[in-house]
Design a protein around this motif. Structure first.
Motif, PDB file in Angstrom:
ATOM      1  N   GLU A  62       0.731  -1.020  -0.120  1.00 21.54           N
ATOM      2  CA  GLU A  62       0.095   0.183   0.046  1.00 21.54           C
ATOM      3  C   GLU A  62       0.772   1.292  -0.068  1.00 21.54           C
ATOM      4  N   HIS A  63       1.913   1.262   0.894  1.00 24.88           N
ATOM      5  CA  HIS A  63       2.751   2.476   0.811  1.00 24.88           C
ATOM      6  C   HIS A  63       3.584   2.656  -0.332  1.00 24.88           C
ATOM      7  N   VAL A  64       4.152   1.410  -0.958  1.00 22.55           N
ATOM      8  CA  VAL A  64       4.958   1.830  -1.805  1.00 22.55           C
ATOM      9  C   VAL A  64       4.345   2.159  -3.369  1.00 22.55           C
ATOM     10  N   MET A  65       3.053   1.589  -3.477  1.00 23.38           N
ATOM     11  CA  MET A  65       2.201   1.969  -4.691  1.00 23.38           C
ATOM     12  C   MET A  65       1.725   3.282  -4.771  1.00 23.38           C
ATOM     13  N   ALA A  66       1.352   3.627  -3.261  1.00 25.97           N
ATOM     14  CA  ALA A  66       0.737   5.210  -3.338  1.00 25.97           C
ATOM     15  C   ALA A  66       1.773   6.077  -3.404  1.00 25.97           C
ATOM     16  N   HIS A  67       3.027   5.788  -2.840  1.00 25.29           N
ATOM     17  CA  HIS A  67       4.146   6.729  -2.781  1.00 25.29           C
ATOM     18  C   HIS A  67       4.654   7.046  -4.158  1.00 25.29           C
ATOM     19  N   ASP A  68       4.651   5.988  -5.149  1.00 25.45           N
ATOM     20  CA  ASP A  68       5.105   5.936  -6.315  1.00 25.45           C
ATOM     21  C   ASP A  68       4.365   5.295  -7.323  1.00 25.45           C
ATOM     22  N   PRO A  69       3.488   5.752  -8.068  1.00 23.26           N
ATOM     23  CA  PRO A  69       2.569   5.149  -9.026  1.00 23.26           C
ATOM     24  C   PRO A  69       3.467   4.442 -10.084  1.00 23.26           C
ATOM     25  N   GLY A  70       4.474   4.764 -10.323  1.00 17.29           N
ATOM     26  CA  GLY A  70       5.154   4.199 -11.439  1.00 17.29           C
ATOM     27  C   GLY A  70       6.056   3.185 -11.156  1.00 17.29           C
ATOM     28  N   ILE A  71       6.149   2.731  -9.942  1.00 14.94           N
ATOM     29  CA  ILE A  71       7.101   1.802  -9.449  1.00 14.94           C
ATOM     30  C   ILE A  71       6.655   0.341  -9.975  1.00 14.94           C
ATOM     31  N   LYS A  72       7.549  -0.560 -10.373  1.00 16.88           N
ATOM     32  CA  LYS A  72       6.950  -1.912 -10.689  1.00 16.88           C
ATOM     33  C   LYS A  72       7.437  -2.897  -9.566  1.00 16.88           C
ATOM     34  N   VAL A  73       6.603  -3.577  -8.875  1.00 17.10           N
ATOM     35  CA  VAL A  73       6.762  -4.381  -7.789  1.00 17.10           C
ATOM     36  C   VAL A  73       6.753  -5.983  -8.521  1.00 17.10           C
ATOM     37  N   HIS A  74       7.774  -6.750  -8.282  1.00 14.63           N
ATOM     38  CA  HIS A  74       7.956  -8.016  -8.688  1.00 14.63           C
ATOM     39  C   HIS A  74       7.943  -8.981  -7.399  1.00 14.63           C
ATOM     40  N   PHE A  75       7.007  -9.831  -7.243  1.00 15.10           N
ATOM     41  CA  PHE A  75       7.186 -10.698  -6.023  1.00 15.10           C
ATOM     42  C   PHE A  75       7.154 -12.192  -6.342  1.00 15.10           C
TER      43      PHE A  75
END
Lengths: 370, 370
Positions: free
Chosen positions: A316-329
């Motif tokens: 929630e935090h990282v996506m709100a903080h930076d809508p352009g960041i791509k997360v791979h889990f």
């Protein structure tokens, strides 16, 4: 694909688009790729019978890791299977001494090195090339495991006592580490991604900067030629990652990998063709895809497991903080220091893009706001 | 996700990256998404018992199509499940008359329309708004099915004879068709992708141009506001695609869809956040991702099945011809006219990018060199 770690998992994303039906050989159903692929076979990659059962009906066989015994790779090819890379190429990513012999023979830049067996061998090597001496397990190391920087004959003796087959290399005093990822198809088509800088901590890659900042274009071309030449001379089919040291006197090849590689994870979001799609195209002998970048600067940061396993709650935090960041889990159980995913940021300004990637990686890993 | 077509299949690519464990409800194991997802449940989306079994243990439930009976959607929510979009929103994508009533009430631009039952109703409507009259099945149409353009009372009588519940709409003489894809999360966050132009042939979308070429920025903003307002007023959670006609007197809303949509397939390669990732983020109530474009011009062309089912054999040509083309194949049995995949091209010059996409699509579909 033999092996079901995160590399196979990310290959599935590319396979879905291409309509390639990806089968993986997993050790257990909980492995990273086994969680997201429908055609999972369970077996042991060290057992030829398991490999043969697995490969039955496959159009091509490839690898998520280097640990399949070379003689089994050879046996699969003798069965008539299209195995990429083949045993004669793959052995150079499995056996560091074989790799050094061959690279030396084709004129690729290597540090001084020698096969060693006794403490006296190490002392002689140290006397000739200076200390520290780097001892490496000839087979089986990864992520800094199987590498020992020895400052003295006493330290070397301790490593020798383990009984693992070893080789010695001169310690390379480098300015930074670079990596070149190339693909080569059975047809012989080759393609190189831009040269990247890899940043390691405790022997583990933590960050990849694409392209390598401030790299002289001529040195970049030299690095790409070295990698493409290795792929050609060794007959690599599929991907080849060449890790290099940049030193004041030029480039030195450190390690080879023949599979999708951590230094190429940035390509999923940051290049026209991801390394996973490129690997599939190469091993299926399809024409290779464009390696061009999707943005001027791309930074990939690894997510290393921290003390708190609840990574998902921090999305929630990282996506709100930076809508352009791509997360791979990777869907792996969180253990401290284990690679559990990565993030990618794209943009134009290196400092800004790097700060974004680092912020997201540190927050996801440790819940710490940087 | 209820349904296992290509939309669920492509959602799996996004789910893999996010570490979201995607379960699909499929009618048979051979369906497009069922081939690439490990957690496939077989069942009938028209049976509440099957839906309940399927949804047990899911954090959120969403849809690959609009055909789940509204009352079942309501029942799942009453069971305590997070269903996105909810029944009260979804009904507007299921029932065209309910949609028109509501859009009229909130002031969204609609053509003149009326529920009809008899030939006399159609004649009266035609007398008031002119011929042709467009008759639409109130429920169940897609890809041009369930829509009849009637030039006379006789033609309308034939359609009425089928017994399907119908409504009438005035024929809109449009310049071109546009689509706006927006996402809205349960939190109420909304985001809009750039407005695109969709090109249809025989009622089937064949090409999407992003952004819509030459669209006046003010009209683009109007279109985005209309779509975001509909999402807000209808309480949509997840994606909402709003298909519009551009007419000399302004925009007119044509259809709504509440799921990933063909007009948004370009976002996989052409936007920072694919529509599939966006939909997952929305239905999981995570912050939404950046909708910004990865290149100035992106063109998506659908692959329609031709006479020769061997699409894969034609990869070699298109990949060699254009290393930057992105091929997406749905793993569906090839039947003439069926959507079996799509291709995406990115660049800066519309004519060139469009020609690249069209060349690849025509060659893959029909083996014809354009």
């Amino acid at each position: 694909m033999i092996g079901a770690g995160q590399l196979a998992r990310m290959t599935q994303q590319a396979a879905i688009a291409l309509g390639v039906e990806l089968r993986v050989l997993a050790g257990s159903p909980g492995e990273s790729a086994a969680r997201v692929i429908s055609d999972v076979r369970l077996g042991d990659y060290r057992e030829l019978a398991d490999l043969r059962d697995f490969a039955k009906g496959c159009d091509a066989v490839t690898f998520d890791h280097e640990h399949v015994p070379t003689e089994h790779v050879r046996a699969l090819a003798a069965d008539g299977l299209a195995v990429h890379p083949g045993a004669d190429a793959l052995v150079h990513a499995q056996d560091k001494a074989v790799m050094r012999e061959r690279l030396t023979a084709i004129g690729a830049p290597c540090p001084p090195w020698r096969r060693i067996e006794t403490a006296a061998d190490v002392e002689a090597f140290g006397a000739e090339h200076g200390w520290p001496v780097v001892l490496k397990a000839v087979r089986g190391g990864y992520d800094g495991r199987g590498v020992w920087v020895c400052r003295s004959a006493e330290e070397a003796a301790e490593v020798l006592a383990s009984g693992v087959p070893l080789m010695a290399e001169a310690f390379v005093s480098f300015e930074r580490e670079l990596a070149v990822l190339v693909a080569r198809s059975p047809h012989g088509q080759g393609v190189s991604y831009p040269v990247v800088e890899t940043v390691q901590r405790d022997g583990i890659c933590v960050e990849v900067l694409a392209p390598a900042p401030g790299l002289d274009p001529e040195q970049a071309a030299v690095a790409q030629r070295i990698a493409l030449n290795i792929a050609h001379e060794l007959g690599v089919t599929g991907l080849l990652a060449v890790e290099m040291f940049a030193t004041p006197s030029g480039l030195v090849v450190n390690e080879l990998a023949m599979r999708p590689h951590n230094s190429g994870h940035w390509t999923i979001d940051g290049a026209r063709t991801s390394q996973f799609e490129q690997h599939l195209r190469a091993v299926l002998d399809l024409p290779l895809g464009s390696p061009s970048m999707a943005a001027p600067v791309v930074v990939m940061a690894n997510l290393l497991g921290g003390d708190d396993p609840d990574v998902f709650s921090r999305y929630e935090h990282v996506m709100a903080h930076d809508p352009g960041i791509k997360v791979h889990f990777y869907g792996k159980e969180v253990r401290p220091g284990r690679k559990i995913g990565h993030v990618t940021a794209l943009g134009t300004d290196l400092d800004e893009v790097r700060a974004r990637a680092r912020h997201a990686a540190v927050y996801l890993s440790e819940g710490v706001y940087t």
